[in-house]
Motif scaffolding. Structure first.
Motif, mmCIF file in Angstrom:
data_model
loop_
_atom_site.group_PDB
_atom_site.id
_atom_site.type_symbol
_atom_site.label_atom_id
_atom_site.label_comp_id
_atom_site.label_asym_id
_atom_site.label_seq_id
_atom_site.Cartn_x
_atom_site.Cartn_y
_atom_site.Cartn_z
ATOM 1 N N GLU A 153 0.810 5.730 -3.626
ATOM 2 C CA GLU A 153 1.735 6.859 -3.768
ATOM 3 C C GLU A 153 2.049 7.440 -2.404
ATOM 4 O OE1 GLU A 153 1.646 9.622 -6.862
ATOM 5 O OE2 GLU A 153 0.187 8.551 -8.080
ATOM 6 N N ARG A 154 3.170 8.156 -2.347
ATOM 7 C CA ARG A 154 3.541 8.843 -1.121
ATOM 8 C C ARG A 154 4.374 10.062 -1.453
ATOM 9 N NH1 ARG A 154 6.784 4.127 1.837
ATOM 10 N NH2 ARG A 154 5.034 2.995 0.931
ATOM 11 N N ALA A 155 4.358 11.036 -0.552
ATOM 12 C CA ALA A 155 5.124 12.267 -0.727
ATOM 13 C C ALA A 155 5.656 12.677 0.630
ATOM 14 C CB ALA A 155 4.246 13.376 -1.317
ATOM 15 N N GLY A 156 6.688 13.504 0.618
ATOM 16 C CA GLY A 156 7.295 13.953 1.857
ATOM 17 C C GLY A 156 8.654 13.329 2.057
ATOM 18 N N GLU A 157 9.087 13.265 3.313
ATOM 19 C CA GLU A 157 10.438 12.796 3.596
ATOM 20 C C GLU A 157 10.515 12.312 5.045
ATOM 21 O OE1 GLU A 157 14.879 14.797 3.858
ATOM 22 O OE2 GLU A 157 13.373 15.683 2.529
ATOM 23 N N SER A 170 -1.086 7.883 -0.027
ATOM 24 C CA SER A 170 -2.360 8.053 -0.729
ATOM 25 C C SER A 170 -2.708 6.850 -1.591
ATOM 26 C CB SER A 170 -2.314 9.300 -1.604
ATOM 27 O OG SER A 170 -3.503 9.440 -2.354
ATOM 28 N N ARG A 171 -4.008 6.548 -1.637
ATOM 29 C CA ARG A 171 -4.526 5.549 -2.574
ATOM 30 C C ARG A 171 -4.947 6.216 -3.879
ATOM 31 N NH1 ARG A 171 -8.656 1.462 0.279
ATOM 32 N NH2 ARG A 171 -7.997 0.180 -1.493
ATOM 33 N N PHE A 172 -4.938 7.531 -3.885
ATOM 34 C CA PHE A 172 -5.256 8.280 -5.096
ATOM 35 C C PHE A 172 -3.967 8.864 -5.670
ATOM 36 C CE2 PHE A 172 -9.273 8.778 -2.638
ATOM 37 C CZ PHE A 172 -10.127 8.167 -3.547
ATOM 38 N N PRO A 173 -3.934 9.108 -6.981
ATOM 39 C CA PRO A 173 -2.772 9.795 -7.546
ATOM 40 C C PRO A 173 -2.584 11.151 -6.877
ATOM 41 C CG PRO A 173 -4.162 8.887 -9.280
ATOM 42 C CD PRO A 173 -4.937 8.746 -8.007
ATOM 43 N N LEU A 174 -1.334 11.517 -6.632
ATOM 44 C CA LEU A 174 -1.073 12.817 -6.010
ATOM 45 C C LEU A 174 0.086 13.507 -6.701
ATOM 46 C CD1 LEU A 174 1.705 12.713 -4.102
ATOM 47 C CD2 LEU A 174 0.199 11.466 -2.558
ATOM 48 N N THR A 175 0.074 14.813 -6.583
ATOM 49 C CA THR A 175 1.167 15.646 -7.089
ATOM 50 C C THR A 175 1.661 16.493 -5.938
ATOM 51 O OG1 THR A 175 0.165 15.744 -9.284
ATOM 52 C CG2 THR A 175 1.854 17.394 -8.759
ATOM 53 N N GLN A 176 2.953 16.384 -5.622
ATOM 54 C CA GLN A 176 3.489 17.202 -4.543
ATOM 55 C C GLN A 176 3.797 18.590 -5.079
ATOM 56 O OE1 GLN A 176 6.533 15.369 -2.214
ATOM 57 N NE2 GLN A 176 6.961 17.211 -1.014
ATOM 58 N N VAL A 177 3.315 19.604 -4.376
ATOM 59 C CA VAL A 177 3.487 20.981 -4.850
ATOM 60 C C VAL A 177 4.269 21.816 -3.843
ATOM 61 C CG1 VAL A 177 1.436 20.964 -6.293
ATOM 62 C CG2 VAL A 177 1.216 21.618 -3.902
ATOM 63 N N VAL A 194 0.162 18.586 -1.139
ATOM 64 C CA VAL A 194 -0.085 17.753 -2.310
ATOM 65 C C VAL A 194 -1.461 18.089 -2.883
ATOM 66 C CG1 VAL A 194 1.323 15.862 -1.398
ATOM 67 C CG2 VAL A 194 -1.152 15.859 -1.014
ATOM 68 N N VAL A 195 -1.631 17.771 -4.151
ATOM 69 C CA VAL A 195 -2.944 17.828 -4.798
ATOM 70 C C VAL A 195 -3.336 16.400 -5.126
ATOM 71 C CG1 VAL A 195 -4.293 18.640 -6.750
ATOM 72 C CG2 VAL A 195 -2.576 20.137 -5.725
ATOM 73 N N LEU A 196 -4.452 15.969 -4.567
ATOM 74 C CA LEU A 196 -4.956 14.615 -4.771
ATOM 75 C C LEU A 196 -5.941 14.602 -5.928
ATOM 76 C CD1 LEU A 196 -5.798 14.032 -1.016
ATOM 77 C CD2 LEU A 196 -3.820 13.046 -2.191
ATOM 78 N N ASP A 197 -5.849 13.598 -6.754
ATOM 79 C CA ASP A 197 -6.832 13.397 -7.824
ATOM 80 C C ASP A 197 -7.836 12.368 -7.328
ATOM 81 O OD1 ASP A 197 -8.335 12.910 -10.041
ATOM 82 O OD2 ASP A 197 -6.664 12.359 -11.350
#
Length: 326
Positions: A153-157, A170-177, A194-197
């Motif tokens: 997964e990835r987040a940002g721009e 990330s190798r873990f699930p993430l939620t961009q907040v 982000v919040v990483l699980d």
């Protein structure tokens, strides 16, 4: 040499020692000035040189047998040592499990060698990578180097031909907040949150890219650091948090010390001493200051380190963490 000539020579030696001591103490004392004056901000990064200079002055004073000057020089050396020595003693937990490894790299307008970045990621089994100054071309190059297979997964721009792009891989699930956070108003760069699980434990991570304290921009630089301290203060006390990236500030800056208070600076906890992450390339001076950091709360630092690569003036930093045990 006659006795009067010898006396004059000794007085000049004493005057030289006193002048050197005053200059070094004044330079060291600058670290307590919370100011946006750029010359002082630059001077505040010179702490290691002040300590080395004081130690050299102590040796010179002893060799010259200027005993009455030895006391003030020794006091200054002791004060410098009390500030510098803790950075050389580790407080990590090397036997703790490595639940999360985080790496941060400033790609220097996307010019960093993508293969070396990918190699560093694999070598340290990185779970999360924070990449600042990332362009679309740099993202494609990193994917071609294998990071598209390493991270899920990835987040940002990304931003073309700009230092404002930031991505979190990330190798873990993430939620961009991220979403209109006033904390980010003091820098043109993206600072995704982000919040990483991490195996069922939520870890909140905020990417950091504070403005450099260039002439005319030092007010925004300090405001950016203070805003991140505000972000730290409003986080839940029970949730593990991480601030990772390019802070453009060192422990010599009061605003950074205020921000890092109550958090673990991974490389200081690891007792790595004089860590230097800038500047590496295209500069006449060698690297001498750490401006890239990993600040955490409610996580145990297991190990930390840095890696120098081609194409960027920043060193890569990384740290392995253990999650709180339930």
């Amino acid at each position: 040499m006659t006795e009067p000539e010898l006396g004059r020579r000794r007085r000049w030696v004493d005057l030289g020692i006193a002048a050197a001591l005053v200059v070094l103490v004044a330079a060291g004392a600058a670290r307590w000035l919370d100011t946006t004056a750029q010359p002082v901000i630059v001077l505040q990064t010179a702490g290691p040189f002040v300590a080395i200079g004081l130690l050299g002055l102590l040796v010179a004073t002893a060799l010259l047998r200027r005993w009455w000057m030895l006391l003030p020089v020794t006091v200054a050396v002791v004060v410098a040592a009390t500030m510098a020595l803790p950075d050389w003693f580790a407080h990590t937990s090397p036997q703790a499990p490595r639940d999360l490894t985080v790496m941060a790299v400033n790609l220097s307008f996307g010019r960093a060698d993508p293969d070396q970045v990918a190699e560093a990621v694999r070598a340290h089994s990185v779970d999360v990578l924070v990449a600042t100054e990332i362009t679309p071309d740099a993202e494609r190059a990193l994917d071609k180097s294998g990071l598209d297979q390493w991270f899920i997964e990835r987040a940002g721009e990304t931003r073309p031909d700009s230092f404002t792009g930031t991505m979190v891989y990330s190798r873990f699930p993430l939620t961009q907040v991220t979403g209109g956070d006033p904390v980010d108003a003091h820098t043109p760069s993206l600072q995704p949150e982000v919040v990483l699980d991490v195996s069922g434990t939520p870890v909140r991570l905020k990417a950091v890219h504070v403005m450099a304290p260039l002439a005319g921009e030092t007010e925004q630089w300090r405001a950016g650091l203070r805003a991140l301290a505000t972000w730290r203060d409003r986080q839940s006390g029970d949730q593990p948090t991480l601030l990772a990236g390019d802070f453009n500030a060192s422990p010599g800056h009061p605003a950074f010390r205020a921000l890092s208070a109550g958090q673990d600076d991974a490389h200081r906890v690891a007792g790595l001493g004089w860590v230097r992450t800038w500047p590496f390339v295209d500069h006449r001076m060698p690297p001498y200051v750490q401006i890239d950091h990993l600040l955490s709360r409610k996580l145990t630092v297991v190990e930390a380190g840095e890696v120098a690569i081609h194409g960027t003036d920043h060193g890569i930093i990384w740290a392995a963490y253990s999650l709180p045990r339930r």
